[in-house]
Design an enzyme around this catalytic site. Structure first.
Site, PDB file in Angstrom:
ATOM      1  N   LYS A 145       0.811  -1.224   0.000  1.00  0.00           N
ATOM      2  CA  LYS A 145       0.000   0.000   0.000  1.00  0.00           C
ATOM      3  C   LYS A 145       0.845   1.276   0.000  1.00  0.00           C
ATOM      4  O   LYS A 145       0.400   2.311  -0.514  1.00  0.00           O
ATOM      5  CB  LYS A 145      -0.965  -0.005   1.186  1.00  0.00           C
ATOM      6  CG  LYS A 145      -1.882  -1.240   1.241  1.00  0.00           C
ATOM      7  CD  LYS A 145      -2.687  -1.437  -0.041  1.00  0.00           C
ATOM      8  CE  LYS A 145      -3.350  -2.799  -0.095  1.00  0.00           C
ATOM      9  NZ  LYS A 145      -4.002  -3.113  -1.360  1.00  0.00           N
ATOM     10  N   GLU A 175      -1.476   8.306   7.673  1.00  0.00           N
ATOM     11  CA  GLU A 175      -2.279   9.173   6.804  1.00  0.00           C
ATOM     12  C   GLU A 175      -3.119  10.101   7.665  1.00  0.00           C
ATOM     13  O   GLU A 175      -3.497   9.744   8.780  1.00  0.00           O
ATOM     14  CB  GLU A 175      -3.256   8.333   5.958  1.00  0.00           C
ATOM     15  CG  GLU A 175      -2.708   7.801   4.663  1.00  0.00           C
ATOM     16  CD  GLU A 175      -3.761   7.012   3.888  1.00  0.00           C
ATOM     17  OE1 GLU A 175      -4.920   6.918   4.341  1.00  0.00           O
ATOM     18  OE2 GLU A 175      -3.411   6.480   2.829  1.00  0.00           O
ATOM     19  N   ARG A 214      -8.526  -7.444  -8.793  1.00  0.00           N
ATOM     20  CA  ARG A 214      -9.318  -8.675  -8.960  1.00  0.00           C
ATOM     21  C   ARG A 214     -10.746  -8.292  -9.333  1.00  0.00           C
ATOM     22  O   ARG A 214     -11.085  -7.112  -9.323  1.00  0.00           O
ATOM     23  CB  ARG A 214      -9.364  -9.416  -7.617  1.00  0.00           C
ATOM     24  CG  ARG A 214      -9.967  -8.523  -6.534  1.00  0.00           C
ATOM     25  CD  ARG A 214     -10.310  -9.234  -5.254  1.00  0.00           C
ATOM     26  NE  ARG A 214     -11.101  -8.396  -4.391  1.00  0.00           N
ATOM     27  CZ  ARG A 214     -10.634  -7.529  -3.493  1.00  0.00           C
ATOM     28  NH1 ARG A 214      -9.329  -7.368  -3.351  1.00  0.00           N
ATOM     29  NH2 ARG A 214     -11.451  -6.810  -2.756  1.00  0.00           N
TER      30      ARG A 214
HETATM   31  C1  MV4 Z   1      -9.246   5.688   5.858  1.00  0.00           C
HETATM   32  C2  MV4 Z   1     -10.326   6.302   6.506  1.00  0.00           C
HETATM   33  C3  MV4 Z   1     -10.203   7.633   6.856  1.00  0.00           C
HETATM   34  N1  MV4 Z   1      -9.060   8.298   6.577  1.00  0.00           N
HETATM   35  N2  MV4 Z   1      -8.136   6.395   5.602  1.00  0.00           N
HETATM   36  C4  MV4 Z   1     -10.820   1.228   5.968  1.00  0.00           C
HETATM   37  C5  MV4 Z   1     -10.615   0.072   5.035  1.00  0.00           C
HETATM   38  C6  MV4 Z   1      -9.600   0.511   4.028  1.00  0.00           C
HETATM   39  N3  MV4 Z   1      -9.970   0.114   2.702  1.00  0.00           N
HETATM   40  C7  MV4 Z   1      -9.484   2.002   4.170  1.00  0.00           C
HETATM   41  N4  MV4 Z   1     -10.277   2.365   5.318  1.00  0.00           N
HETATM   42  C8  MV4 Z   1     -10.362   3.659   5.727  1.00  0.00           C
HETATM   43  N5  MV4 Z   1      -9.275   4.411   5.480  1.00  0.00           N
HETATM   44  C9  MV4 Z   1      -8.068   7.665   5.971  1.00  0.00           C
HETATM   45  N6  MV4 Z   1      -6.946   8.343   5.699  1.00  0.00           N
HETATM   46  C10 MV4 Z   1     -11.469   5.551   6.735  1.00  0.00           C
HETATM   47  C11 MV4 Z   1     -11.487   4.221   6.358  1.00  0.00           C
HETATM   48  C12 MV4 Z   1     -12.706   3.531   6.643  1.00  0.00           C
HETATM   49  C13 MV4 Z   1     -13.459   2.965   5.635  1.00  0.00           C
HETATM   50  C14 MV4 Z   1     -13.083   3.022   4.303  1.00  0.00           C
HETATM   51  C15 MV4 Z   1     -13.860   2.442   3.322  1.00  0.00           C
HETATM   52  C16 MV4 Z   1     -15.035   1.789   3.675  1.00  0.00           C
HETATM   53  C17 MV4 Z   1     -15.421   1.716   4.971  1.00  0.00           C
HETATM   54  C18 MV4 Z   1     -14.642   2.302   5.979  1.00  0.00           C
HETATM   55  C19 MV4 Z   1     -15.065   2.230   7.298  1.00  0.00           C
HETATM   56  C20 MV4 Z   1     -14.333   2.791   8.268  1.00  0.00           C
HETATM   57  C21 MV4 Z   1     -13.145   3.427   7.954  1.00  0.00           C
END
Ligand code: MV4
Length: 488
Positions: free
Chosen positions: A115, A199, A290
């Site tokens: 990542k 981040e 994918r």
């Molecule tokens: C984040 C975020 C807020 N700020 N990054 C969670 C899973 C991963 N794919 C990325 N995620 C997140 N990254 C920053 N800088 C909030 C989440 C996140 C989230 C992202 C996508 C779908 C659902 C989520 C649920 C909680 C937090």
């Protein structure tokens, strides 16, 4: 391509085999001891056992799968999602064996699987990324300085992961070092790579992702977006296409950004660029290399068969559509139907499906790998099916989802159907004002869910217990629900 081995199980194995059947390609299933009675094993043209129930001994056994592909004379392997789908060593093993891996190159799998490297590469491509570090954080003082510059709250993420595992939100400097340590420990254990990065934490974002297709001629197109904000503990539960958050201008900008990103890395195959979206701004999160669980909602609104495109691309053929031919028609919603108890913290509820009848009718698609009397094994995920509806607009897609959830009969295991019914009736969901914290912030959802479960029970209790079975069999879905409860 004449024969494809599907290195996966359940609904996605059947999804791929359906594409094979339409294309006149033979399909080969591989299955663990726990899956000997599964539908995908019966659906395939040929099926081979590959080992015991634990996936480490079967669906993750690279040598055994390659050996089976050789033995069966398969030209290609489709990995589905999960298991080996994003494993560069598996893509390499396929290459070495002279078998086509249906997916991007191992180089791209490697690059997007890390990542931190993905963030760096995406920035080079001109994709907006969340403010943060471009290297693994190793030095404590440097980490404090960087987090201070970014501004709290920040989020610490493992470089090897994705999907939320090992992520820690940090509200102030006092919590930073132990968060880094905690994330590193989980990262090492889960991914064999302790690297973590920092981040800026974006609060209450929406999750919006773009479907990409790239062929070996260098054509890259996008099939517009899906919104996947309705999730619980990083598990998506409901997805839809399009997203209520995007204007046509934003959609175009984000689509062009996603295509440019995929072109920059020479992407071949089907993939997804995940963005988080907040206050009209979007940032790159991860790229999924994918086919995804939620791909059907895109298929429903574009009419494009994503799995068939994957197979075409892997055969060296050009994409069957151009960007200007990609049109979005109507709205589609997917509910993941899981064998779990929504009234008991969504605890998995594997077991025998004593009664099963899936909904149908206009605008309804059910992708599943189950049948009546099938026993859901406890070894894998708890998904029973994906219930997908299409409507001319979002409201019709919701109305059809309510109707399909009403028709769905599943007996013998607990399911999250009452949860989905509660969401489909929730005013905020209906308004489209959703974000990734929807489930925890909608405090009324749990009460609504309980009421729905209760209402259903009351109906059952009103039914006379000795009613004529033949008559009941001729009745519509609602009566069948009642019959199911009489048998209990
Ligand atoms: C984040 C975020 C807020 N700020 N990054 C969670 C899973 C991963 N794919 C990325 N995620 C997140 N990254 C920053 N800088 C909030 C989440 C996140 C989230 C992202 C996508 C779908 C659902 C989520 C649920 C909680 C937090």
């Amino acid at each position: 391509m004449n024969k494809i081995l599907i290195a996966n199980r359940g609904e996605i194995a059947i999804r791929v085999m359906r594409a094979c059947r339409e294309m006149g390609i033979a399909s080969v299933a591989v299955f663990s001891e726990a899956d000997k009675d599964a539908l995908f094993v019966k659906y395939a043209d040929e099926s081979f056992p590959i080992g015991p129930a634990p996936s480490s001994l079967s669906y993750l056994n690279i040598e055994k799968i390659i050996e089976t592909a050789r033995h069966a004379g398969a030209d290609a392997i489709h990995p589905g999602y999960g298991f080996l789908a994003e494993n560069p060593a598996f893509a390499d093993a396929c290459d070495t064996a002279g078998i086509t891996f249906i997916g991007p190159s191992s180089r791209v799998l490697e690059l997007m699987g890390n990542k931190i490297a993905a963030r760096r590469e995406m920035r080079k491509a001109g994709t907006p990324v969340v403010p943060g570090t471009d290297e693994a954080t190793t030095d404590d003082d440097q980490a404090k300085r960087i987090a201070g510059d970014i501004g709290y709250p920040v989020i610490v993420k493992p470089s090897g992961g994705g999907g939320g595992i090992g992520m820690t939100i940090v509200k102030n400097e006092g919590d930073l070092l132990k968060a880094l340590e905690a994330s590193r420990t989980i990262a090492e254990k889960s991914f064999g790579l302790a690297d973590v990065y920092i981040e800026k934490y974006v609060s209450n974002p929406r999750h919006i992702e773009f479907q990409i297709l790239g062929d070996s001629q260098g054509n890259v197109i996008h099939l517009n977006e899906r919104e996947c904000s309705i999730q619980r503990r990083y598990q998506k539960l409901i997805e839809e296409a399009p997203s209520t958050a995007l204007t046509p201008e934003l959609r175009q900008t984000m689509g062009e950004t996603a295509v440019k990103a995929a072109q920059h890395i020479g992407y071949q195959g089907a993939g997804t660029i995940e963005f988080i979206f907040s206050n009209g701004e979007f940032y790159f999160m991860e790229m999924n290399t994918r086919v995804q669980v939620e791909h059907p909602v895109t298929e429903m609104v574009t009419g494009i068969d994503i799995v068939k495109e994957q197979i075409r691309i892997a055969s060296g053929e050009p994409l069957s559509i151009r960007q200007e031919d990609v049109l979005v028609n109507g709205w589609s919603i997917e509910c993941r139907i899981n064998a779990e108890d929504p009234l008991n913290d969504f605890t998995p509820s594997p077991g025998r499906l004593t009664h099963y009848r899936s909904p149908g009718g206009s605008g309804v698609r059910v992708d599943s790998g189950v049948y009546t009397q099938y026993a859901i094994p406890p070894f894998y995920d708890s998904m029973i099916s994906k219930l997908v509806t299409w409507g001319r607009d979002r409201n019709e897609a919701i109305e059809r989802m309510r109707r399909a959830l009403y028709e769905y009969i599943i007996g013998g295991v607990k399911t999250n159907i009452p949860f989905h019914r509660a969401v489909m009736e929730n005013p905020r969901f209906v308004s489209g004002e959703i974000n990734t914290h929807f489930i925890e912030s909608e405090t009324g959802l749990f009460d609504a869910l309980k009421q729905i479960a209760e209402r259903e029970k009351t109906l059952m209790e009103k039914m006379p217990s000795g009613s004529d079975k033949k008559k009941i069999a001729a009745m519509a879905a609602a009566a069948a629900v009642i019959q199911m409860h009489q048998h209990k």
